[in-house]
Design a protein around this motif. Structure first.
Motif, PDB file in Angstrom:
ATOM      1  N   ASN A   1       0.872  -1.172   0.000  1.00  0.00           N
ATOM      2  CA  ASN A   1       0.000   0.000   0.000  1.00  0.00           C
ATOM      3  C   ASN A   1       0.908   1.220   0.000  1.00  0.00           C
ATOM      4  O   ASN A   1       1.621   1.472   0.968  1.00  0.00           O
ATOM      5  CB  ASN A   1      -0.904  -0.021   1.236  1.00  0.00           C
ATOM      6  CG  ASN A   1      -1.914   1.101   1.210  1.00  0.00           C
ATOM      7  OD1 ASN A   1      -1.555   2.268   1.359  1.00  0.00           O
ATOM      8  ND2 ASN A   1      -3.173   0.760   1.026  1.00  0.00           N
TER       9      ASN A   1
ATOM     10  N   SER B   1       1.807   5.234  -0.457  1.00  0.00           N
ATOM     11  CA  SER B   1       1.503   6.663  -0.518  1.00  0.00           C
ATOM     12  C   SER B   1       2.643   7.345  -1.274  1.00  0.00           C
ATOM     13  O   SER B   1       3.811   7.104  -0.979  1.00  0.00           O
ATOM     14  CB  SER B   1       1.400   7.264   0.884  1.00  0.00           C
ATOM     15  OG  SER B   1       0.363   6.675   1.630  1.00  0.00           O
TER      16      SER B   1
ATOM     17  N   ASP C   1      -1.496   4.235  -4.178  1.00  0.00           N
ATOM     18  CA  ASP C   1      -2.772   4.053  -3.488  1.00  0.00           C
ATOM     19  C   ASP C   1      -3.325   5.374  -2.972  1.00  0.00           C
ATOM     20  O   ASP C   1      -4.526   5.491  -2.728  1.00  0.00           O
ATOM     21  CB  ASP C   1      -2.607   3.045  -2.352  1.00  0.00           C
ATOM     22  CG  ASP C   1      -2.236   1.675  -2.889  1.00  0.00           C
ATOM     23  OD1 ASP C   1      -3.131   0.977  -3.388  1.00  0.00           O
ATOM     24  OD2 ASP C   1      -1.040   1.329  -2.859  1.00  0.00           O
ATOM     25  N   GLU C   2      -2.456   6.349  -2.786  1.00  0.00           N
ATOM     26  CA  GLU C   2      -2.875   7.716  -2.503  1.00  0.00           C
ATOM     27  C   GLU C   2      -1.734   8.643  -2.880  1.00  0.00           C
ATOM     28  O   GLU C   2      -0.575   8.235  -2.927  1.00  0.00           O
ATOM     29  CB  GLU C   2      -3.254   7.913  -1.031  1.00  0.00           C
ATOM     30  CG  GLU C   2      -2.090   7.867  -0.065  1.00  0.00           C
ATOM     31  CD  GLU C   2      -2.464   8.253   1.360  1.00  0.00           C
ATOM     32  OE1 GLU C   2      -3.633   8.600   1.620  1.00  0.00           O
ATOM     33  OE2 GLU C   2      -1.571   8.190   2.231  1.00  0.00           O
TER      34      GLU C   2
ATOM     35  N   VAL D   1      -7.884  16.954  -9.853  1.00  0.00           N
ATOM     36  CA  VAL D   1      -8.811  16.105  -9.099  1.00  0.00           C
ATOM     37  C   VAL D   1     -10.196  16.159  -9.731  1.00  0.00           C
ATOM     38  O   VAL D   1     -10.875  15.123  -9.887  1.00  0.00           O
ATOM     39  CB  VAL D   1      -8.861  16.535  -7.621  1.00  0.00           C
ATOM     40  CG1 VAL D   1     -10.006  15.839  -6.894  1.00  0.00           C
ATOM     41  CG2 VAL D   1      -7.537  16.224  -6.932  1.00  0.00           C
TER      42      VAL D   1
ATOM     43  N   GLY E   1     -10.377  14.075 -12.738  1.00  0.00           N
ATOM     44  CA  GLY E   1     -10.422  12.649 -12.426  1.00  0.00           C
ATOM     45  C   GLY E   1      -9.048  12.030 -12.365  1.00  0.00           C
ATOM     46  O   GLY E   1      -8.298  12.073 -13.341  1.00  0.00           O
TER      47      GLY E   1
ATOM     48  N   PHE F   1      -6.644   7.742  -8.071  1.00  0.00           N
ATOM     49  CA  PHE F   1      -6.209   7.562  -6.684  1.00  0.00           C
ATOM     50  C   PHE F   1      -6.689   8.777  -5.899  1.00  0.00           C
ATOM     51  O   PHE F   1      -6.880   9.867  -6.459  1.00  0.00           O
ATOM     52  CB  PHE F   1      -4.682   7.436  -6.581  1.00  0.00           C
ATOM     53  CG  PHE F   1      -3.923   8.348  -7.499  1.00  0.00           C
ATOM     54  CD1 PHE F   1      -3.830   9.719  -7.251  1.00  0.00           C
ATOM     55  CD2 PHE F   1      -3.291   7.848  -8.628  1.00  0.00           C
ATOM     56  CE1 PHE F   1      -3.141  10.561  -8.102  1.00  0.00           C
ATOM     57  CE2 PHE F   1      -2.598   8.685  -9.499  1.00  0.00           C
ATOM     58  CZ  PHE F   1      -2.531  10.053  -9.230  1.00  0.00           C
ATOM     59  N   PRO F   2      -6.913   8.616  -4.589  1.00  0.00           N
ATOM     60  CA  PRO F   2      -7.288   9.768  -3.766  1.00  0.00           C
ATOM     61  C   PRO F   2      -6.094  10.708  -3.579  1.00  0.00           C
ATOM     62  O   PRO F   2      -4.934  10.276  -3.630  1.00  0.00           O
ATOM     63  CB  PRO F   2      -7.710   9.144  -2.442  1.00  0.00           C
ATOM     64  CG  PRO F   2      -6.997   7.832  -2.397  1.00  0.00           C
ATOM     65  CD  PRO F   2      -6.892   7.357  -3.823  1.00  0.00           C
ATOM     66  N   VAL F   3      -6.383  11.984  -3.370  1.00  0.00           N
ATOM     67  CA  VAL F   3      -5.346  13.006  -3.217  1.00  0.00           C
ATOM     68  C   VAL F   3      -5.552  13.738  -1.903  1.00  0.00           C
ATOM     69  O   VAL F   3      -6.676  14.151  -1.576  1.00  0.00           O
ATOM     70  CB  VAL F   3      -5.381  14.012  -4.379  1.00  0.00           C
ATOM     71  CG1 VAL F   3      -4.336  15.112  -4.166  1.00  0.00           C
ATOM     72  CG2 VAL F   3      -5.145  13.309  -5.717  1.00  0.00           C
ATOM     73  N   ARG F   4      -4.485  13.882  -1.145  1.00  0.00           N
ATOM     74  CA  ARG F   4      -4.481  14.718   0.056  1.00  0.00           C
ATOM     75  C   ARG F   4      -3.597  15.927  -0.217  1.00  0.00           C
ATOM     76  O   ARG F   4      -2.422  15.769  -0.572  1.00  0.00           O
ATOM     77  CB  ARG F   4      -3.949  13.946   1.265  1.00  0.00           C
ATOM     78  CG  ARG F   4      -4.794  12.749   1.667  1.00  0.00           C
ATOM     79  CD  ARG F   4      -4.283  12.126   2.957  1.00  0.00           C
ATOM     80  NE  ARG F   4      -5.060  10.966   3.333  1.00  0.00           N
ATOM     81  CZ  ARG F   4      -4.988  10.354   4.505  1.00  0.00           C
ATOM     82  NH1 ARG F   4      -4.133  10.809   5.422  1.00  0.00           N
ATOM     83  NH2 ARG F   4      -5.720   9.303   4.767  1.00  0.00           N
ATOM     84  N   TYR F   5      -4.162  17.097  -0.057  1.00  0.00           N
ATOM     85  CA  TYR F   5      -3.410  18.334  -0.280  1.00  0.00           C
ATOM     86  C   TYR F   5      -3.262  19.056   1.053  1.00  0.00           C
ATOM     87  O   TYR F   5      -4.240  19.238   1.791  1.00  0.00           O
ATOM     88  CB  TYR F   5      -4.144  19.223  -1.282  1.00  0.00           C
ATOM     89  CG  TYR F   5      -3.569  20.615  -1.417  1.00  0.00           C
ATOM     90  CD1 TYR F   5      -2.448  20.855  -2.200  1.00  0.00           C
ATOM     91  CD2 TYR F   5      -4.144  21.690  -0.747  1.00  0.00           C
ATOM     92  CE1 TYR F   5      -1.914  22.133  -2.326  1.00  0.00           C
ATOM     93  CE2 TYR F   5      -3.616  22.972  -0.864  1.00  0.00           C
ATOM     94  CZ  TYR F   5      -2.507  23.189  -1.653  1.00  0.00           C
ATOM     95  OH  TYR F   5      -1.985  24.451  -1.766  1.00  0.00           O
TER      96      TYR F   5
ATOM     97  N   SER G   1      -0.756   7.631   4.666  1.00  0.00           N
ATOM     98  CA  SER G   1      -1.312   6.507   5.426  1.00  0.00           C
ATOM     99  C   SER G   1      -0.792   5.157   4.962  1.00  0.00           C
ATOM    100  O   SER G   1      -1.132   4.127   5.564  1.00  0.00           O
ATOM    101  CB  SER G   1      -2.842   6.511   5.318  1.00  0.00           C
ATOM    102  OG  SER G   1      -3.259   6.340   3.975  1.00  0.00           O
TER     103      SER G   1
END
Length: 301
Positions: A2, A4, A31-32, A52, A55, A58-62, A82
């Motif tokens: 997994n 990041s 995975d992110e 984002v 599309g 994968f998820p994105v954290r900013y 994570s």
């Protein structure tokens, strides 16, 4: 695994947009994705939001880290991640489709705690001839599976076991304006027994910016590299530390500075690129010596 993928970014929205497009096309996507913006004006936010909305697979954290400090920015990205593994790529690099897949495969193939790959410079065709002939931006490479020597450990293209980074401040904030935080962290991990290997097939590319196609930039970067080496040596990252290590470092740097200065003059008739090669070596050894009187070149200030 997994994974990041962390990116620390500072005022490179156009470069970041291209990189995000590359990451969207990875054969093995992360995975992110974690992006931490070190610009107080949040220049990356609009680019991230637009990609984002378009599309991404994968998820994105900013996140934002407004204090100018590369170590704090990298630490914030690790805190947001994570995954069980954390990959890193610089915001001015380009990632071919099989990049992350090859890094992750090497983890399994060589039972590694971390895998580093090459960053291939892309020098513009209109760069001065001496720049193109000098290969000043190349990284050292080695066969896949080799353990990376401590003095060649650096970021820009790697994946690490996340548990190695779970301390409060894995990157030392003292390097936040000078750079060298990457080599310091990785050397500490290697000292503690982490297995860090090379994967020569996990290539990324770095288009060389126009501002770096200059003698002044090359000399400053070489000087900073010498300072990094000296700081890590004196901290015991490459072996024993103490008075003996200090004396050996100072003596070698002094002798190599004189030799490189002489070779700069002798090689000038054979081409500017040869002379600049030795001049950057002289600058690097001067950088080692400047550490002894407490001066640090703050590249990121």
């Amino acid at each position: 695994m997994n994974v990041s993928l962390c990116i620390a970014t500072y005022r490179r929205p156009l470069r970041l947009a291209l990189l995000l497009d590359d990451l969207a096309g990875q054969a093995r996507p992360p995975d992110e994705l974690v992006i931490v913006d070190n610009d107080p004006d949040a220049s990356a936010e609009a680019v991230v939001a637009e990609r984002v909305a378009r599309g991404l697979p994968f998820p994105v954290r900013y996140g934002r880290q407004p204090v100018k400090n590369i170590s704090l920015t990298r630490n914030h990205s690790v805190a947001l991640a994570s995954g069980d593994w954390i990959a890193f790529i610089d915001d001015d690099e380009r990632a071919p489709p099989y990049w992350l897949q090859r890094l992750c495969a090497a983890v399994h193939d060589y039972r590694a705690d971390g895998v580093l790959g090459p960053v291939i410079p892309i020098v513009p065709a209109d760069a001065p001839a001496w720049i193109r002939r000098g290969r000043f931006y190349d990284w050292a490479r080695m066969p896949t599976g080799n353990t990376v020597p401590r003095n060649r450990l650096r970021f820009g293209n790697l994946v690490l076991r996340a548990s190695l980074l779970r301390g409060a401040t894995p990157f030392d904030p003292a390097y936040g304006l000078t750079g060298g935080e990457d080599g310091d962290l990785l050397a500490r991990l290697a000292q503690a027994g982490a297995r860090l290997v090379w994967c020569d097939e996990a290539v990324v590319h770095e288009p060389v910016e126009a501002t770096r196609l200059a003698l002044g930039w090359l000399l400053r970067r070489a000087l900073r590299g010498g300072q990094d080496f000296a700081r890590h040596t004196l901290a015991g990252r490459y072996g024993a530390k103490g008075l003996g290590a200090r004396l050996r470092l100072a003596l070698r740097a002094g002798v190599q500075l004189l030799a490189a200065s002489l070779l700069t003059l002798l090689s000038l008739p054979f081409g500017r690129h040869h002379a600049v090669h030795w001049l950057t070596r002289a600058s690097a050894n001067l950088g080692k010596l400047t550490i002894f009187w407490g001066w640090h070149y703050r590249e990121y200030a």
